[in-house]
Design a protein around this motif. Sequence first.
Motif, PDB file in Angstrom:
ATOM      1  N   MET A   1      -5.681  -1.949   6.124  1.00 43.54           N
ATOM      2  CA  MET A   1      -4.833  -1.877   4.966  1.00 43.54           C
ATOM      3  C   MET A   1      -4.265  -0.461   4.797  1.00 43.54           C
ATOM      4  O   MET A   1      -3.111  -0.315   4.410  1.00 43.54           O
ATOM      5  CB  MET A   1      -5.609  -2.289   3.721  1.00 43.54           C
ATOM      6  CG  MET A   1      -4.729  -2.377   2.502  1.00 43.54           C
ATOM      7  SD  MET A   1      -5.496  -3.261   1.175  1.00 43.54           S
ATOM      8  CE  MET A   1      -5.922  -1.914   0.117  1.00 43.54           C
TER       9      MET A   1
ATOM     10  N   HIS B   1      -1.353  -0.064   7.057  1.00 44.26           N
ATOM     11  CA  HIS B   1      -0.205  -0.780   6.508  1.00 44.26           C
ATOM     12  C   HIS B   1       0.540   0.099   5.494  1.00 44.26           C
ATOM     13  O   HIS B   1       1.766   0.242   5.554  1.00 44.26           O
ATOM     14  CB  HIS B   1      -0.694  -2.073   5.853  1.00 44.26           C
ATOM     15  CG  HIS B   1       0.368  -2.894   5.211  1.00 44.26           C
ATOM     16  ND1 HIS B   1       1.161  -3.749   5.925  1.00 44.26           N
ATOM     17  CD2 HIS B   1       0.768  -2.993   3.920  1.00 44.26           C
ATOM     18  CE1 HIS B   1       2.002  -4.345   5.102  1.00 44.26           C
ATOM     19  NE2 HIS B   1       1.788  -3.902   3.879  1.00 44.26           N
TER      20      HIS B   1
ATOM     21  N   HIS C   1       2.753 -13.806   3.066  1.00 44.35           N
ATOM     22  CA  HIS C   1       2.324 -14.972   2.290  1.00 44.35           C
ATOM     23  C   HIS C   1       2.086 -16.175   3.209  1.00 44.35           C
ATOM     24  O   HIS C   1       1.118 -16.915   3.039  1.00 44.35           O
ATOM     25  CB  HIS C   1       3.378 -15.301   1.229  1.00 44.35           C
ATOM     26  CG  HIS C   1       3.063 -16.513   0.438  1.00 44.35           C
ATOM     27  ND1 HIS C   1       2.046 -16.537  -0.491  1.00 44.35           N
ATOM     28  CD2 HIS C   1       3.623 -17.739   0.430  1.00 44.35           C
ATOM     29  CE1 HIS C   1       1.990 -17.737  -1.036  1.00 44.35           C
ATOM     30  NE2 HIS C   1       2.946 -18.490  -0.490  1.00 44.35           N
TER      31      HIS C   1
ATOM     32  N   LYS D   1      -2.332 -13.390   4.041  1.00 38.37           N
ATOM     33  CA  LYS D   1      -2.938 -12.061   3.966  1.00 38.37           C
ATOM     34  C   LYS D   1      -2.693 -11.501   2.565  1.00 38.37           C
ATOM     35  O   LYS D   1      -1.749 -10.752   2.327  1.00 38.37           O
ATOM     36  CB  LYS D   1      -2.340 -11.146   5.025  1.00 38.37           C
ATOM     37  CG  LYS D   1      -2.656 -11.580   6.431  1.00 38.37           C
ATOM     38  CD  LYS D   1      -2.193 -10.571   7.437  1.00 38.37           C
ATOM     39  CE  LYS D   1      -2.624 -11.014   8.831  1.00 38.37           C
ATOM     40  NZ  LYS D   1      -2.310 -10.015   9.831  1.00 38.37           N
ATOM     41  N   PRO D   2      -3.575 -11.867   1.616  1.00 36.59           N
ATOM     42  CA  PRO D   2      -3.300 -11.517   0.216  1.00 36.59           C
ATOM     43  C   PRO D   2      -3.384 -10.019  -0.089  1.00 36.59           C
ATOM     44  O   PRO D   2      -2.642  -9.528  -0.932  1.00 36.59           O
ATOM     45  CB  PRO D   2      -4.367 -12.297  -0.559  1.00 36.59           C
ATOM     46  CG  PRO D   2      -5.445 -12.553   0.421  1.00 36.59           C
ATOM     47  CD  PRO D   2      -4.786 -12.653   1.759  1.00 36.59           C
ATOM     48  N   ARG D   3      -4.257  -9.279   0.582  1.00 33.30           N
ATOM     49  CA  ARG D   3      -4.372  -7.844   0.278  1.00 33.30           C
ATOM     50  C   ARG D   3      -3.117  -7.092   0.696  1.00 33.30           C
ATOM     51  O   ARG D   3      -2.618  -6.235  -0.042  1.00 33.30           O
ATOM     52  CB  ARG D   3      -5.594  -7.248   0.964  1.00 33.30           C
ATOM     53  CG  ARG D   3      -6.898  -7.759   0.352  1.00 33.30           C
ATOM     54  CD  ARG D   3      -8.088  -7.158   0.986  1.00 33.30           C
ATOM     55  NE  ARG D   3      -8.150  -5.743   0.637  1.00 33.30           N
ATOM     56  CZ  ARG D   3      -8.954  -4.886   1.217  1.00 33.30           C
ATOM     57  NH1 ARG D   3      -9.764  -5.284   2.168  1.00 33.30           N
ATOM     58  NH2 ARG D   3      -8.964  -3.628   0.856  1.00 33.30           N
ATOM     59  N   LEU D   4      -2.583  -7.391   1.869  1.00 33.18           N
ATOM     60  CA  LEU D   4      -1.361  -6.735   2.317  1.00 33.18           C
ATOM     61  C   LEU D   4      -0.175  -7.180   1.471  1.00 33.18           C
ATOM     62  O   LEU D   4       0.728  -6.390   1.177  1.00 33.18           O
ATOM     63  CB  LEU D   4      -1.111  -7.034   3.791  1.00 33.18           C
ATOM     64  CG  LEU D   4      -2.153  -6.495   4.773  1.00 33.18           C
ATOM     65  CD1 LEU D   4      -1.797  -6.892   6.193  1.00 33.18           C
ATOM     66  CD2 LEU D   4      -2.293  -5.001   4.644  1.00 33.18           C
ATOM     67  N   LYS D   5      -0.183  -8.442   1.071  1.00 34.80           N
ATOM     68  CA  LYS D   5       0.878  -8.953   0.207  1.00 34.80           C
ATOM     69  C   LYS D   5       0.862  -8.222  -1.134  1.00 34.80           C
ATOM     70  O   LYS D   5       1.907  -7.832  -1.652  1.00 34.80           O
ATOM     71  CB  LYS D   5       0.702 -10.455   0.008  1.00 34.80           C
ATOM     72  CG  LYS D   5       1.769 -11.082  -0.856  1.00 34.80           C
ATOM     73  CD  LYS D   5       1.555 -12.566  -1.003  1.00 34.80           C
ATOM     74  CE  LYS D   5       0.402 -12.777  -1.928  1.00 34.80           C
ATOM     75  NZ  LYS D   5       0.241 -14.153  -2.377  1.00 34.80           N
ATOM     76  N   ASN D   6      -0.313  -7.987  -1.682  1.00 33.94           N
ATOM     77  CA  ASN D   6      -0.419  -7.275  -2.955  1.00 33.94           C
ATOM     78  C   ASN D   6       0.021  -5.817  -2.817  1.00 33.94           C
ATOM     79  O   ASN D   6       0.619  -5.265  -3.739  1.00 33.94           O
ATOM     80  CB  ASN D   6      -1.845  -7.353  -3.491  1.00 33.94           C
ATOM     81  CG  ASN D   6      -2.202  -8.749  -3.931  1.00 33.94           C
ATOM     82  OD1 ASN D   6      -1.325  -9.571  -4.179  1.00 33.94           O
ATOM     83  ND2 ASN D   6      -3.493  -9.032  -4.022  1.00 33.94           N
ATOM     84  N   CYS D   7      -0.266  -5.192  -1.678  1.00 29.39           N
ATOM     85  CA  CYS D   7       0.217  -3.824  -1.443  1.00 29.39           C
ATOM     86  C   CYS D   7       1.742  -3.784  -1.434  1.00 29.39           C
ATOM     87  O   CYS D   7       2.347  -2.870  -2.007  1.00 29.39           O
ATOM     88  CB  CYS D   7      -0.310  -3.281  -0.123  1.00 29.39           C
ATOM     89  SG  CYS D   7      -2.043  -2.870  -0.135  1.00 29.39           S
ATOM     90  N   ASN D   8       2.357  -4.763  -0.803  1.00 30.30           N
ATOM     91  CA  ASN D   8       3.821  -4.820  -0.790  1.00 30.30           C
ATOM     92  C   ASN D   8       4.384  -5.045  -2.194  1.00 30.30           C
ATOM     93  O   ASN D   8       5.403  -4.471  -2.549  1.00 30.30           O
ATOM     94  CB  ASN D   8       4.310  -5.911   0.153  1.00 30.30           C
ATOM     95  CG  ASN D   8       4.405  -5.435   1.579  1.00 30.30           C
ATOM     96  OD1 ASN D   8       3.894  -4.379   1.920  1.00 30.30           O
ATOM     97  ND2 ASN D   8       5.051  -6.211   2.410  1.00 30.30           N
TER      98      ASN D   8
END
Length: 99
Positions: free
Chosen positions: A1, A4, A64, A68-75
């Motif tokens: 993460m 990313h 989505h 990959k919810p953690r990377l999606k939340n970072c975006n």
Amino acid sequence: MIRHILIRVLILLFLSALSVLIGLVVWDPQRPCGLGDGLFYLKWFAQFYVLWILGLLLELYSLHKRAKPRLKNCNLIMIFSLLLFLVLFSNFLEKQPCY
């Protein structure tokens, strides 16, 4: 993460430097309205940030789909922070007088 986030921040810094270079190329100190100050560069930043937000939205959709919810939340956090920056500074840019 962390990787990313680091890649996105480096791309954002590159786009910011590119917008300053473009601003220096098109800057004309003889023009009225004080286009030689930092507000002129903020207009270039805003244009690159809009493109960056569109890229992040495309990546958000692919993250989505890949679940990959953690990377999606970072975006999402990066998108909302850039939108906040654009809203605050676009309001500031519109109120500048032109003599």
